[in-house]
Every structure is written in structure tokens, then in C-alpha cells.
Design a protein around this motif. Structure first.
Motif, PDB file in Angstrom:
ATOM      1  N   PRO A 130      -5.457  -4.533  -7.548  1.00 19.24           N
ATOM      2  CA  PRO A 130      -5.511  -3.257  -7.241  1.00 19.24           C
ATOM      3  C   PRO A 130      -5.379  -2.799  -6.040  1.00 19.24           C
ATOM      4  O   PRO A 130      -6.103  -2.844  -4.781  1.00 19.24           O
ATOM      5  CB  PRO A 130      -6.525  -2.174  -8.197  1.00 19.24           C
ATOM      6  N   CYS A 131      -4.435  -1.624  -5.318  1.00 17.43           N
ATOM      7  CA  CYS A 131      -5.186  -1.526  -3.739  1.00 17.43           C
ATOM      8  C   CYS A 131      -6.362  -1.019  -3.752  1.00 17.43           C
ATOM      9  O   CYS A 131      -7.207  -1.646  -2.712  1.00 17.43           O
ATOM     10  CB  CYS A 131      -3.795  -0.192  -3.193  1.00 17.43           C
ATOM     11  N   ALA A 132      -7.262  -0.045  -3.990  1.00 22.33           N
ATOM     12  CA  ALA A 132      -8.780   0.127  -3.596  1.00 22.33           C
ATOM     13  C   ALA A 132      -9.335  -0.297  -5.892  1.00 22.33           C
ATOM     14  O   ALA A 132      -8.955  -0.089  -6.628  1.00 22.33           O
ATOM     15  CB  ALA A 132      -8.621   1.537  -3.893  1.00 22.33           C
ATOM     16  N   SER A 166      -4.854   5.318  -5.667  1.00 24.16           N
ATOM     17  CA  SER A 166      -4.142   5.272  -3.866  1.00 24.16           C
ATOM     18  C   SER A 166      -3.055   3.845  -4.605  1.00 24.16           C
ATOM     19  O   SER A 166      -2.971   3.518  -5.019  1.00 24.16           O
ATOM     20  CB  SER A 166      -5.398   4.498  -2.369  1.00 24.16           C
ATOM     21  N   ASP A 167      -1.930   4.303  -3.603  1.00 30.50           N
ATOM     22  CA  ASP A 167      -0.927   3.810  -3.388  1.00 30.50           C
ATOM     23  C   ASP A 167       0.109   3.380  -5.367  1.00 30.50           C
ATOM     24  O   ASP A 167       0.375   1.719  -5.317  1.00 30.50           O
ATOM     25  CB  ASP A 167      -0.742   2.076  -2.617  1.00 30.50           C
ATOM     26  N   GLY A 168      -0.272   4.072  -5.666  1.00 27.61           N
ATOM     27  CA  GLY A 168       0.009   3.685  -7.170  1.00 27.61           C
ATOM     28  C   GLY A 168       1.647   3.979  -7.484  1.00 27.61           C
ATOM     29  O   GLY A 168       2.127   3.406  -8.279  1.00 27.61           O
ATOM     30  N   GLN A 169       2.363   4.144  -6.290  1.00 25.22           N
ATOM     31  CA  GLN A 169       3.984   4.868  -6.424  1.00 25.22           C
ATOM     32  C   GLN A 169       4.444   2.905  -5.594  1.00 25.22           C
ATOM     33  O   GLN A 169       5.578   2.524  -6.228  1.00 25.22           O
ATOM     34  CB  GLN A 169       4.693   5.551  -5.175  1.00 25.22           C
ATOM     35  N   GLN A 170       3.071   2.162  -5.226  1.00 22.10           N
ATOM     36  CA  GLN A 170       4.625   0.572  -5.462  1.00 22.10           C
ATOM     37  C   GLN A 170       3.474  -0.261  -6.009  1.00 22.10           C
ATOM     38  O   GLN A 170       3.713  -1.458  -5.839  1.00 22.10           O
ATOM     39  CB  GLN A 170       3.726   0.147  -3.857  1.00 22.10           C
ATOM     40  N   ALA A 171       2.801   0.725  -7.131  1.00 20.75           N
ATOM     41  CA  ALA A 171       1.389  -0.810  -7.406  1.00 20.75           C
ATOM     42  C   ALA A 171       2.276  -1.866  -9.038  1.00 20.75           C
ATOM     43  O   ALA A 171       3.138   0.018  -9.705  1.00 20.75           O
ATOM     44  CB  ALA A 171       0.700   0.084  -8.084  1.00 20.75           C
ATOM     45  N   SER A 219       4.294  -5.270  -1.394  1.00 19.64           N
ATOM     46  CA  SER A 219       4.214  -3.897  -2.136  1.00 19.64           C
ATOM     47  C   SER A 219       4.229  -3.404  -0.789  1.00 19.64           C
ATOM     48  O   SER A 219       4.840  -2.085  -1.029  1.00 19.64           O
ATOM     49  CB  SER A 219       2.654  -3.950  -2.460  1.00 19.64           C
ATOM     50  N   HIS A 220       2.856  -3.172   0.653  1.00 22.92           N
ATOM     51  CA  HIS A 220       3.677  -2.096   1.020  1.00 22.92           C
ATOM     52  C   HIS A 220       4.916  -2.471   2.189  1.00 22.92           C
ATOM     53  O   HIS A 220       4.887  -1.726   2.668  1.00 22.92           O
ATOM     54  CB  HIS A 220       1.811  -2.285   2.241  1.00 22.92           C
ATOM     55  N   GLY A 221       5.213  -4.037   2.331  1.00 21.16           N
ATOM     56  CA  GLY A 221       6.650  -3.944   2.770  1.00 21.16           C
ATOM     57  C   GLY A 221       7.800  -3.162   1.744  1.00 21.16           C
ATOM     58  O   GLY A 221       8.614  -3.254   2.360  1.00 21.16           O
ATOM     59  N   VAL A 228      -0.125  -8.608  -3.807  1.00 24.52           N
ATOM     60  CA  VAL A 228       0.305  -7.525  -3.705  1.00 24.52           C
ATOM     61  C   VAL A 228      -0.176  -7.430  -4.805  1.00 24.52           C
ATOM     62  O   VAL A 228      -1.663  -7.640  -5.046  1.00 24.52           O
ATOM     63  CB  VAL A 228       1.410  -8.610  -5.783  1.00 24.52           C
ATOM     64  N   GLU A 229       0.339  -5.411  -4.407  1.00 19.33           N
ATOM     65  CA  GLU A 229      -0.526  -5.050  -5.845  1.00 19.33           C
ATOM     66  C   GLU A 229      -0.290  -4.623  -6.982  1.00 19.33           C
ATOM     67  O   GLU A 229       0.724  -4.138  -7.149  1.00 19.33           O
ATOM     68  CB  GLU A 229      -0.828  -3.243  -4.571  1.00 19.33           C
ATOM     69  N   VAL A 230      -1.350  -4.563  -8.160  1.00 16.29           N
ATOM     70  CA  VAL A 230      -1.273  -4.416  -8.836  1.00 16.29           C
ATOM     71  C   VAL A 230      -2.652  -3.360 -10.060  1.00 16.29           C
ATOM     72  O   VAL A 230      -3.536  -3.415  -9.371  1.00 16.29           O
ATOM     73  CB  VAL A 230      -1.706  -5.371 -10.242  1.00 16.29           C
ATOM     74  N   PHE A 262     -13.414  -0.276   1.268  1.00 16.87           N
ATOM     75  CA  PHE A 262     -13.406   0.607   2.202  1.00 16.87           C
ATOM     76  C   PHE A 262     -12.453   0.315   2.253  1.00 16.87           C
ATOM     77  O   PHE A 262     -11.494  -0.448   3.102  1.00 16.87           O
ATOM     78  CB  PHE A 262     -13.819  -0.086   3.429  1.00 16.87           C
ATOM     79  N   LYS A 263     -11.672   1.522   2.681  1.00 19.26           N
ATOM     80  CA  LYS A 263     -10.254   1.958   2.039  1.00 19.26           C
ATOM     81  C   LYS A 263      -9.997   3.066   3.978  1.00 19.26           C
ATOM     82  O   LYS A 263      -9.948   3.406   3.382  1.00 19.26           O
ATOM     83  CB  LYS A 263      -9.661   2.686   1.518  1.00 19.26           C
ATOM     84  N   PRO A 264      -8.701   2.765   4.793  1.00 21.69           N
ATOM     85  CA  PRO A 264      -8.314   3.368   5.765  1.00 21.69           C
ATOM     86  C   PRO A 264      -6.668   3.856   4.937  1.00 21.69           C
ATOM     87  O   PRO A 264      -5.344   3.712   5.114  1.00 21.69           O
ATOM     88  CB  PRO A 264      -7.477   2.144   6.562  1.00 21.69           C
TER      89      PRO A 264
HETATM   90 MN    MN Z   1      -3.113   0.019  -0.734  1.00 22.88          MN
END
Ligand code: MN
Ligand code: PEP
Length: 341
Positions: free
Chosen positions: A90-92, A297-302, A260-262, A286-288, A119-121
């Protein structure tokens, strides 16, 4: 005047006369002088450099350089030098139960390293900032239960010791690529670092950021392309896959791609992962998420776990069909495209 200015910086300078005119030959540690942009000094027509700007990161041009691709060991997982790696998670980190379930599922699907931010930026101070030390504790449990090595982000030198205790691979996020104090601290460690390209950083800036870590004595660095910001790009981001052959030509370090972020949107992740593998990346991160619609966080790309499974099948097939037959089998030889300058 030019000679004196050069000599002030500790290099040896010799005046040489040729038919085309006179020139000054500089020898010694010329890197500090080059950062002063001598090409802009009054009276200087041209600067010809014979050594690379990033001696540690570049292919073995100097005594400090490397002659063969660097192999980074993330736990017991080899990355680079012909070894392809899949990192996922996962992202977080959100809670123990889901992290454990996902860790087991991803391992069974072929992931070799578990990712997850503690720790998430985050762009907004009001967004979920990560579970911080509780997140690290969960990651330690995922590692103990699944046996998967962990990649997680360190944002601040203040947290470095705590993060380094759990992380097998310390992630420097896109927003921290130019956090030079952090990079200097990482240079003092003997632990692998995943250095993500700043989303507005040039290739030179990425390589110089890596040089901060290697020149400090830590050569366990993996580079990661994660997309560059561009108003014309779908979701305002463009995954710069051209950077793979470019970096291959210029550095011995392994090159990962983060589709994912790309890509920013889940339906674009698998096609871009396929493209990255075909272009010769050394692996993917890869974010899953178990339920992307509920992600903090970042659910749209997971990706959903079953989509990750599809990604593994397709990427593995592409690797086998296209890339592996072209890898050099001679030990110590440079991969295709590498330039020893
Ligand atoms: Mn992320
Ligand atoms: C992440 O990996 O979750 C992340 C924040 O990535 P980046 O630094 O590339 O934006």
C-alpha cells in the motif's frame, strides 16, 4: 587571472600552447572547480572535461568508478545486475490486519519486497500523514510474518535510526530528492537506499543526488523513475521511460520504475508496468491496496490484489520474451548501451 583563480581551489594548472591557441590544463581534484561554472568566466572560451561530474555514480571512468553493474541486496533479494525485482504494497500502512493479509497475498503472487509508508510526505497538511512509529512496528511484523524485506520512506534525519531498524531499503521520496542533509546522512549508513527522482528533477540532478550518497561511502543505491510533472500529461504526470536507457548509459546503479505514481490512475498502471519492463527496468515498485476506494492515500492509483497478480504474469512474460535474452552473461561486462567515458 584565470590560472590564479583555479589554483586558489587547489588544482594544478599548466599553460599549453597549441596552433589553435592557448589553454590551461587542470589536474587534481577538479570537481569543486567545475561547480563554479568556469565556462562563464571572463576570457574562457570553452571547457573540455575528461572526467565525469559524478565519479562514483558513473561507469568506471576514474579510480572511484565501478566497472560492472552494481548489485544491491535488499534483505536476501538481489536487485540490479540482471536481477529483476517486484516490490508491492500500500501507499501507506493503515492497520496491522490488512498489512499482514496483503503481505501474504502479495508474496504468494510473486512480490519479493513489501512496500508501505509509515512517514508520509503529503501535499496537504490536513491529509493522512501516516501512522509513523506505529506504522514501523506494523512493518516489522509484516517482515517477521511473511519473510519479505521492507521498503519504507524516511523523510527526516531525525527518524533515520528508527526507520533504518525496520527498513531493508530506505526510500527517499520524490519530494526529498534534494534534501541534501538527509542524503549525507544516508551516505554514512551501510544500508540500501531507494532514491526516487524528484518530479521536476533532471537526470543530472538525480545522478548528483545519488553522488551525495555514494561519495559518503554508501554504494548501495537503487534509482527510481516515478514520473515527472507536466501539465500536458494525463493526470499531470508523464512517466519518463526514456530515462531507463539514458541512466543505463550513464550509471552502474540499478533502475526501478514506479508505474503507480508515474501514471496517477489505476487503469494506466499495468500498461506502463509492461512498458517499463520492456524498456529494461531492473524492477517495479507498485501500490496495491485491499480496497482502493477506502484507501487513506493514493487510492486512485492503487491496484487491487488480483490486478497485481495480472501485472506479475504479464511483466514476467515480457521480461522472458524481450529482455532476458539480451542480457549479457559475461561477468564484469557492461550491459548494452553502457558508456565507459
Ligand atoms: Mn503513494
Ligand atoms: C510513495 O512512494 O508513496 C511516494 C510518496 O512516492 P513519491 O515520493 O514518488 O511521490
Amino acid at each position: 587571472r584565470i590560472r590564479r583563480r583555479l589554483q586558489k581551489h587547489g588544482v594544478a594548472v599548466r599553460y599549453l600552447e597549441s596552433e589553435a591557441g592557448g589553454y590551461l590544463e587542470v589536474s587534481g581534484d577538479d570537481l569543486p572547480v567545475r561547480s563554479l561554472s568556469p565556462e562563464s568566466w571572463e576570457g574562457v572560451q570553452r571547457v573540455v572535461t575528461l572526467t565525469p561530474e559524478c565519479p562514483h555514480v558513473s561507469w568506471g571512468a576514474s579510480s572511484r568508478g565501478f566497472a560492472s553493474p552494481t548489485l544491491v541486496s535488499v534483505g536476501s533479494v538481489p536487485v540490479g545486475a540482471g536481477h529483476f525485482v517486484l516490490m508491492a504494497g500500500p501507499c501507506a500502512i493503515e492497520d496491522l490486519q490488512h498489512a499482514l493479509e496483503l503481505g501474504h497475498a502479495l508474496r504468494d503472487m510473486g512480490a519479493q519486497v513489501f512496500r508501505g509508508g509509515a512517514f508520509k510526505p503529503r501535499t496537504s497538511p490536513y491529509a493522512f500523514q501516516g501512522l509513523e512509529t506505529e506504522g514501523l512496528r506494523i512493518l516489522a511484523e509484516v517482515k517477521a510474518e511473511t519473510g519479505l524485506p521492507i521498503v519504507t520512506e524516511v523523510m527526516d534525519p531525525e527518524h533515520l535510526e528508527a526507520v533504518a531498524e525496520v527498513a531493508d531499503l530506505l526510500q527517499v521520496g520524490s519530494r526529498s530528492m534534494t534534501h541534501y542533509t538527509l542524503l549525507k546522512h544516508l551516505g554514512k549508513l551501510r544500508q540500501p537506499v531507494l532514491l526516487k527522482r524528484g518530479f521536476a528533477a533532471t537526470v543530472d540532478e538525480l545522478l548528483l543526488a545519488a553522488e551525495y550518497i555514494l561519495s559518503g561511502g554508501n554504494d548501495q543505491v537503487v534509482l527510481c523513475e516515478r514520473g515527472v510533472r507536466n501539465a500536458a500529461g494525463t493526470a499531470q504526470v508523464i512517466l519518463d521511460l526514456g530515462v531507463i536507457p539514458e541512466l543505463r548509459r550513464r550509471t552502474h546503479l540499478p533502475i526501478l520504475v514506479d508505474p503507480s505514481h508515474g501514471s496517477g490512475l489505476a487503469y494506466r498502471v499495468i500498461p506502463l508496468a509492461r512498458a517499463a519492463a520492456a524498456a529494461g527496468a531492473d524492477g517495479l515498485i507498485v501500490e496495491v491496496h485491499h480496497a482502493p476506494e477506502d484507501a487513506l492515500s493514493d487510492g486512485q492509483q492503487a491496484l487491487r490484489p488480483e490486478e497485481f497478480s495480472q501485472l506479475v504474469r504479464e511483466v514476467t512474460a515480457i521480461r522472458q520474451a524481450l529482455v532476458e535474452p539480451t542480457l549479457s552473461t559475461r561477468p564484469g561486462s557492461l550491459p548494452a548501451g553502457a558508456r565507459k567515458d
